[in-house]
Write a protein that holds these residues in place. Structure first.
Motif, PDB file in Angstrom:
ATOM      1  N   UNK A  12     122.890  24.597  -2.761  1.00  0.00           N
ATOM      2  CA  UNK A  12     123.399  24.508  -4.129  1.00  0.00           C
ATOM      3  C   UNK A  12     122.542  25.403  -5.020  1.00  0.00           C
ATOM      4  N   UNK A  13     123.148  25.936  -6.057  1.00  0.00           N
ATOM      5  CA  UNK A  13     122.395  26.786  -6.989  1.00  0.00           C
ATOM      6  C   UNK A  13     121.571  25.937  -7.952  1.00  0.00           C
ATOM      7  N   UNK A  14     120.511  26.498  -8.469  1.00  0.00           N
ATOM      8  CA  UNK A  14     119.728  25.760  -9.481  1.00  0.00           C
ATOM      9  C   UNK A  14     120.627  25.321 -10.634  1.00  0.00           C
ATOM     10  N   UNK A  15     120.402  24.079 -11.065  1.00  0.00           N
ATOM     11  CA  UNK A  15     121.235  23.507 -12.115  1.00  0.00           C
ATOM     12  C   UNK A  15     122.456  22.774 -11.602  1.00  0.00           C
ATOM     13  N   UNK A  16     122.725  22.908 -10.319  1.00  0.00           N
ATOM     14  CA  UNK A  16     123.893  22.278  -9.728  1.00  0.00           C
ATOM     15  C   UNK A  16     123.652  20.830  -9.349  1.00  0.00           C
ATOM     16  N   UNK A  17     124.669  20.247  -8.706  1.00  0.00           N
ATOM     17  CA  UNK A  17     124.631  18.831  -8.329  1.00  0.00           C
ATOM     18  C   UNK A  17     125.034  18.653  -6.876  1.00  0.00           C
ATOM     19  N   UNK A  18     124.527  17.580  -6.296  1.00  0.00           N
ATOM     20  CA  UNK A  18     124.924  17.144  -4.969  1.00  0.00           C
ATOM     21  C   UNK A  18     124.909  15.627  -4.946  1.00  0.00           C
ATOM     22  N   UNK A  19     125.741  15.056  -4.110  1.00  0.00           N
ATOM     23  CA  UNK A  19     125.689  13.617  -3.874  1.00  0.00           C
ATOM     24  C   UNK A  19     125.455  13.370  -2.386  1.00  0.00           C
ATOM     25  N   UNK A  20     124.363  12.727  -2.096  1.00  0.00           N
ATOM     26  CA  UNK A  20     124.046  12.352  -0.722  1.00  0.00           C
ATOM     27  C   UNK A  20     124.575  10.956  -0.433  1.00  0.00           C
ATOM     28  N   UNK A  21     124.997  10.761   0.796  1.00  0.00           N
ATOM     29  CA  UNK A  21     125.484   9.453   1.230  1.00  0.00           C
ATOM     30  C   UNK A  21     124.639   8.948   2.387  1.00  0.00           C
ATOM     31  N   UNK A  67     118.302  12.054 -11.119  1.00  0.00           N
ATOM     32  CA  UNK A  67     118.831  11.430  -9.908  1.00  0.00           C
ATOM     33  C   UNK A  67     119.273  10.002 -10.203  1.00  0.00           C
ATOM     34  N   UNK A  68     120.313   9.559  -9.510  1.00  0.00           N
ATOM     35  CA  UNK A  68     120.795   8.189  -9.640  1.00  0.00           C
ATOM     36  C   UNK A  68     121.086   7.624  -8.259  1.00  0.00           C
ATOM     37  N   UNK A  69     120.496   6.479  -7.969  1.00  0.00           N
ATOM     38  CA  UNK A  69     120.770   5.788  -6.707  1.00  0.00           C
ATOM     39  C   UNK A  69     121.796   4.693  -6.981  1.00  0.00           C
ATOM     40  N   UNK A  70     122.731   4.536  -6.060  1.00  0.00           N
ATOM     41  CA  UNK A  70     123.763   3.511  -6.221  1.00  0.00           C
ATOM     42  C   UNK A  70     124.226   3.060  -4.840  1.00  0.00           C
ATOM     43  N   UNK A  71     125.074   2.030  -4.827  1.00  0.00           N
ATOM     44  CA  UNK A  71     125.602   1.556  -3.543  1.00  0.00           C
ATOM     45  C   UNK A  71     127.049   1.107  -3.720  1.00  0.00           C
ATOM     46  N   UNK A  72     127.787   1.222  -2.640  1.00  0.00           N
ATOM     47  CA  UNK A  72     129.176   0.775  -2.596  1.00  0.00           C
ATOM     48  C   UNK A  72     129.243  -0.287  -1.502  1.00  0.00           C
ATOM     49  N   UNK A  73     129.414  -1.526  -1.921  1.00  0.00           N
ATOM     50  CA  UNK A  73     129.383  -2.612  -0.941  1.00  0.00           C
ATOM     51  C   UNK A  73     130.590  -2.568  -0.019  1.00  0.00           C
ATOM     52  N   UNK A  74     131.734  -2.115  -0.528  1.00  0.00           N
ATOM     53  CA  UNK A  74     132.934  -2.045   0.308  1.00  0.00           C
ATOM     54  C   UNK A  74     132.763  -1.034   1.436  1.00  0.00           C
ATOM     55  N   UNK A  75     132.051   0.058   1.149  1.00  0.00           N
ATOM     56  CA  UNK A  75     131.824   1.092   2.157  1.00  0.00           C
ATOM     57  C   UNK A  75     130.490   0.918   2.866  1.00  0.00           C
ATOM     58  N   UNK A  76     129.708  -0.058   2.409  1.00  0.00           N
ATOM     59  CA  UNK A  76     128.377  -0.295   2.979  1.00  0.00           C
ATOM     60  C   UNK A  76     127.558   0.998   3.008  1.00  0.00           C
ATOM     61  N   UNK A  77     127.564   1.661   1.879  1.00  0.00           N
ATOM     62  CA  UNK A  77     126.956   2.990   1.765  1.00  0.00           C
ATOM     63  C   UNK A  77     126.096   3.061   0.507  1.00  0.00           C
ATOM     64  N   UNK A  78     124.987   3.756   0.630  1.00  0.00           N
ATOM     65  CA  UNK A  78     124.115   4.029  -0.506  1.00  0.00           C
ATOM     66  C   UNK A  78     124.226   5.509  -0.834  1.00  0.00           C
ATOM     67  N   UNK A  79     124.170   5.821  -2.114  1.00  0.00           N
ATOM     68  CA  UNK A  79     124.321   7.200  -2.571  1.00  0.00           C
ATOM     69  C   UNK A  79     123.096   7.646  -3.362  1.00  0.00           C
ATOM     70  N   UNK A  80     122.905   8.943  -3.374  1.00  0.00           N
ATOM     71  CA  UNK A  80     121.925   9.544  -4.269  1.00  0.00           C
ATOM     72  C   UNK A  80     122.624  10.702  -4.978  1.00  0.00           C
ATOM     73  N   UNK A  81     122.929  10.498  -6.242  1.00  0.00           N
ATOM     74  CA  UNK A  81     123.515  11.554  -7.063  1.00  0.00           C
ATOM     75  C   UNK A  81     122.384  12.375  -7.653  1.00  0.00           C
ATOM     76  N   UNK A  82     122.407  13.670  -7.390  1.00  0.00           N
ATOM     77  CA  UNK A  82     121.344  14.553  -7.855  1.00  0.00           C
ATOM     78  C   UNK A  82     121.943  15.607  -8.774  1.00  0.00           C
ATOM     79  N   UNK A  83     121.488  15.612 -10.020  1.00  0.00           N
ATOM     80  CA  UNK A  83     121.972  16.569 -11.021  1.00  0.00           C
ATOM     81  C   UNK A  83     120.823  17.467 -11.475  1.00  0.00           C
ATOM     82  N   UNK A  84     121.184  18.558 -12.099  1.00  0.00           N
ATOM     83  CA  UNK A  84     120.189  19.496 -12.637  1.00  0.00           C
ATOM     84  C   UNK A  84     119.146  19.846 -11.567  1.00  0.00           C
ATOM     85  N   UNK A  85     119.629  20.206 -10.408  1.00  0.00           N
ATOM     86  CA  UNK A  85     118.732  20.465  -9.291  1.00  0.00           C
ATOM     87  C   UNK A  85     117.881  21.702  -9.523  1.00  0.00           C
ATOM     88  N   UNK A  86     116.662  21.623  -8.989  1.00  0.00           N
ATOM     89  CA  UNK A  86     115.679  22.696  -9.133  1.00  0.00           C
ATOM     90  C   UNK A  86     115.279  23.183  -7.734  1.00  0.00           C
TER      91      UNK A  86
END
Length: 120
Positions: A12-21, A67-86
């Motif tokens: 991803x380019x600097x300033x971009x975003x990614x969401x990890x699962x 960064x924001x950590x979250x979870x989806x109980x229905x999918x039994x998945x944890x996420x890491x939303x990463x914004x303004x990446x450096x």
């Protein structure tokens, strides 16, 4: 058997975003503390974020507000939303389940990691 499978990494380019699962099997993510760590070659693994069983969240100093950590109980998945990446966010990112209750006590489990590269 507890297994964690990370996905969502990439370039991803600097300033971009990614969401990890982090998809979990063998545990229920809402009943365990879940964490993200990251590691670059030659450095110690660095704590990134935690979400507790009760839903409380905490972040490493350089990740706060981006960064924001979250979870989806229905999918039994944890996420890491990463914004303004450096570029310094470039690392292998790992998911970790902590204090899993087993017959011999508690234990932790790590995922295999996913590479995040921030570069123009």
């Amino acid at each position: 058997q507890v297994q964690l499978a990370e996905s969502g990494g990439g370039l991803v380019q600097p300033g971009g975003s990614l969401r990890l699962s982090c998809a979990a099997s063998g545990i229920i993510v809402s009943r365990n503390g879940m964490q993200w760590y990251r590691q670059t070659p030659g450095k110690r693994r660095e704590w990134v974020a935690t979400i507790t069983e009760s839903g409380s969240r905490a972040y490493g100093e350089s990740m706060k507000g981006r960064f924001t950590i979250s979870r989806d109980t229905a999918k039994n998945t944890v996420y890491l939303q990463m914004n303004h990446l450096k570029p310094e966010d470039t690392a292998v990112y790992y998911c970790k389940a902590i204090d899993i209750r087993g017959p011999a006590g508690t234990f932790d489990v790590w995922g295999q990691g996913t590479q995040v590269t921030v570069s123009s």
